[in-house]
Motif scaffolding. Structure first.
Motif, PDB file in Angstrom:
ATOM      1  N   ALA A   1       7.107  10.197  -3.589  1.00 10.82           N
ATOM      2  CA  ALA A   1       6.352  11.752  -3.608  1.00 10.82           C
ATOM      3  C   ALA A   1       5.015  11.503  -3.643  1.00 10.82           C
ATOM      4  O   ALA A   1       4.241  12.506  -3.091  1.00 10.82           O
ATOM      5  N   GLY A   2       4.488  10.727  -4.607  1.00 16.48           N
ATOM      6  CA  GLY A   2       3.040  10.734  -4.599  1.00 16.48           C
ATOM      7  C   GLY A   2       2.125  10.410  -3.506  1.00 16.48           C
ATOM      8  O   GLY A   2       1.188  11.086  -3.280  1.00 16.48           O
ATOM      9  N   TRP A   3       2.841   9.286  -3.006  1.00 21.68           N
ATOM     10  CA  TRP A   3       2.079   8.811  -1.780  1.00 21.68           C
ATOM     11  C   TRP A   3       1.966   9.590  -0.713  1.00 21.68           C
ATOM     12  O   TRP A   3       1.036  10.055   0.033  1.00 21.68           O
ATOM     13  N   ILE A   4       3.240  10.523  -0.373  1.00 19.58           N
ATOM     14  CA  ILE A   4       3.386  11.417   0.581  1.00 19.58           C
ATOM     15  C   ILE A   4       2.456  12.702   0.409  1.00 19.58           C
ATOM     16  O   ILE A   4       1.694  12.975   1.370  1.00 19.58           O
ATOM     17  N   ASN A   5       2.515  13.111  -0.785  1.00 20.98           N
ATOM     18  CA  ASN A   5       1.539  14.226  -1.055  1.00 20.98           C
ATOM     19  C   ASN A   5      -0.051  13.624  -0.937  1.00 20.98           C
ATOM     20  O   ASN A   5      -0.540  14.568  -0.271  1.00 20.98           O
ATOM     21  N   ALA A   6      -0.265  12.540  -1.268  1.00 21.03           N
ATOM     22  CA  ALA A   6      -1.664  11.903  -1.096  1.00 21.03           C
ATOM     23  C   ALA A   6      -1.817  12.149   0.448  1.00 21.03           C
ATOM     24  O   ALA A   6      -2.922  12.573   0.886  1.00 21.03           O
TER      25      ALA A   6
ATOM     26  N   GLU B   1       0.565  -1.180   0.007  1.00 19.15           N
ATOM     27  CA  GLU B   1      -0.148   0.079  -0.122  1.00 19.15           C
ATOM     28  C   GLU B   1       0.581   1.227  -0.083  1.00 19.15           C
ATOM     29  O   GLU B   1       0.210   2.441  -0.285  1.00 19.15           O
ATOM     30  N   LEU B   2       2.311   1.161   0.458  1.00 23.39           N
ATOM     31  CA  LEU B   2       2.986   2.320   0.456  1.00 23.39           C
ATOM     32  C   LEU B   2       3.669   2.681  -1.146  1.00 23.39           C
ATOM     33  O   LEU B   2       4.509   3.399  -1.110  1.00 23.39           O
ATOM     34  N   ALA B   3       3.379   1.733  -1.807  1.00 23.96           N
ATOM     35  CA  ALA B   3       4.064   2.016  -3.274  1.00 23.96           C
ATOM     36  C   ALA B   3       3.525   3.316  -3.810  1.00 23.96           C
ATOM     37  O   ALA B   3       2.421   3.709  -3.479  1.00 23.96           O
ATOM     38  N   GLU B   4       4.310   3.773  -4.902  1.00 26.98           N
ATOM     39  CA  GLU B   4       3.965   4.992  -5.452  1.00 26.98           C
ATOM     40  C   GLU B   4       2.700   4.531  -6.508  1.00 26.98           C
ATOM     41  O   GLU B   4       2.407   3.428  -6.599  1.00 26.98           O
ATOM     42  N   ILE B   5       2.234   5.807  -7.004  1.00 29.62           N
ATOM     43  CA  ILE B   5       1.010   5.380  -7.931  1.00 29.62           C
ATOM     44  C   ILE B   5       1.471   4.716  -9.187  1.00 29.62           C
ATOM     45  O   ILE B   5       2.548   4.728  -9.652  1.00 29.62           O
ATOM     46  N   ASP B   6       0.487   3.796  -9.557  1.00 33.14           N
ATOM     47  CA  ASP B   6       0.890   3.006 -10.647  1.00 33.14           C
ATOM     48  C   ASP B   6       0.261   3.690 -11.870  1.00 33.14           C
ATOM     49  O   ASP B   6      -0.985   3.823 -12.182  1.00 33.14           O
ATOM     50  N   PHE B   7       1.420   3.968 -12.821  1.00 33.54           N
ATOM     51  CA  PHE B   7       1.222   4.460 -14.004  1.00 33.54           C
ATOM     52  C   PHE B   7       0.564   3.829 -15.199  1.00 33.54           C
ATOM     53  O   PHE B   7       0.764   4.114 -16.206  1.00 33.54           O
TER      54      PHE B   7
ATOM     55  N   LEU C   1      -5.530   6.089  -5.713  1.00 34.71           N
ATOM     56  CA  LEU C   1      -4.101   6.267  -4.741  1.00 34.71           C
ATOM     57  C   LEU C   1      -4.798   6.611  -3.525  1.00 34.71           C
ATOM     58  O   LEU C   1      -4.251   6.142  -2.478  1.00 34.71           O
ATOM     59  N   PHE C   2      -5.522   7.838  -3.493  1.00 36.34           N
ATOM     60  CA  PHE C   2      -6.055   8.312  -2.196  1.00 36.34           C
ATOM     61  C   PHE C   2      -6.805   7.343  -1.363  1.00 36.34           C
ATOM     62  O   PHE C   2      -6.284   7.240  -0.149  1.00 36.34           O
ATOM     63  N   GLU C   3      -7.437   6.318  -1.845  1.00 38.17           N
ATOM     64  CA  GLU C   3      -8.150   5.482  -1.226  1.00 38.17           C
ATOM     65  C   GLU C   3      -7.275   4.419  -0.596  1.00 38.17           C
ATOM     66  O   GLU C   3      -7.352   4.113   0.351  1.00 38.17           O
ATOM     67  N   ARG C   4      -6.205   4.003  -1.388  1.00 35.16           N
ATOM     68  CA  ARG C   4      -5.326   2.968  -1.011  1.00 35.16           C
ATOM     69  C   ARG C   4      -4.387   3.658   0.185  1.00 35.16           C
ATOM     70  O   ARG C   4      -4.150   3.103   1.220  1.00 35.16           O
ATOM     71  N   VAL C   5      -4.019   4.861   0.118  1.00 41.06           N
ATOM     72  CA  VAL C   5      -3.180   5.750   1.183  1.00 41.06           C
ATOM     73  C   VAL C   5      -4.183   5.673   2.302  1.00 41.06           C
ATOM     74  O   VAL C   5      -3.823   5.322   3.543  1.00 41.06           O
ATOM     75  N   GLU C   6      -5.454   6.337   2.243  1.00 42.32           N
ATOM     76  CA  GLU C   6      -6.358   6.625   3.566  1.00 42.32           C
ATOM     77  C   GLU C   6      -6.619   5.206   4.304  1.00 42.32           C
ATOM     78  O   GLU C   6      -6.663   5.069   5.278  1.00 42.32           O
TER      79      GLU C   6
END
Length: 189
Positions: free
Chosen positions: A148-153, A78-84, A121-126
């Motif tokens: 970076a994307g995870w931390i921003n989210a 769940e901590l991985a960066e966004i999947d592009f 991504l936001f759902e995964r992070v939350e």
């Protein structure tokens, strides 16, 4: 609950590429530099030697180095960066302009083929933040090496803001090796 989060070191040869879940390597000295920084922080604040990392080597290897110094590390997908998706690992200049325009104009919901949207991504992070908070009801401090994307989210979630609808509303990326503290309070059901 307090999350102490560091962004991973700068990957080797990633400039100009769309890097999300592409597993790019990092110079060993930079990995050790971050591990040393985290060790000093833990000593200074007398924190438990426990850290969460993503399965991507730019985060994972920091956990492995810390394990050689008495840390426990946990790997959380769940901590991985966004999947592009299909964009991941490609030079930005080779991604069709229309697709990038579609993404920028529908920033929250657009997902490259085979990838995830910012909303996902936001759902995964939350979900991860809530789960860790639930597991650690004693309000321990949680150490994380993230992306970076995870931390921003996570920062946007903690601030109580919505997923940005347009790209212009997305914050600048967290610098490599940058530290950020997030005070997370899970929503009551």
């Amino acid at each position: 609950m307090i999350f102490h989060i560091w962004r991973h070191p700068k990957p080797i040869a990633a400039n100009g590429f769309c890097i999300g879940q592409t597993d790019v390597s990092v110079d060993k000295r930079k990995l050790k530099r971050l591990a040393n920084k985290i060790q000093r922080f833990v000593r200074l604040h007398q924190l438990p030697k426990v850290i969460w990392v993503s399965p991507l080597q730019r985060s994972l290897k920091v956990g492995q180095i810390l394990a050689q110094h008495g840390f426990q590390y946990y790997v959380a997908p769940e901590l991985a960066e966004i999947d592009f998706g299909n964009w991941d690992g490609q030079p930005w200049v080779q991604i069709p302009k229309q697709e990038i325009d579609n993404w920028c104009n529908n920033f929250a919901e657009f997902a490259p083929k085979g990838g995830e949207s910012l909303q996902q991504l936001f759902e995964r992070v939350e979900n991860w933040l809530n789960e860790i908070a639930r597991q650690n009801s004693s309000h321990k401090r949680i150490l994380v090496v993230g992306h970076a994307g995870w931390i921003n989210a996570a920062s946007i979630i903690v601030a109580g803001q919505e997923v940005p609808k347009i790209a212009a509303k997305w914050p600048r990326p967290v610098n490599y090796l940058e530290y950020r503290q997030l005070d997370f309070y899970p929503k009551k059901n």
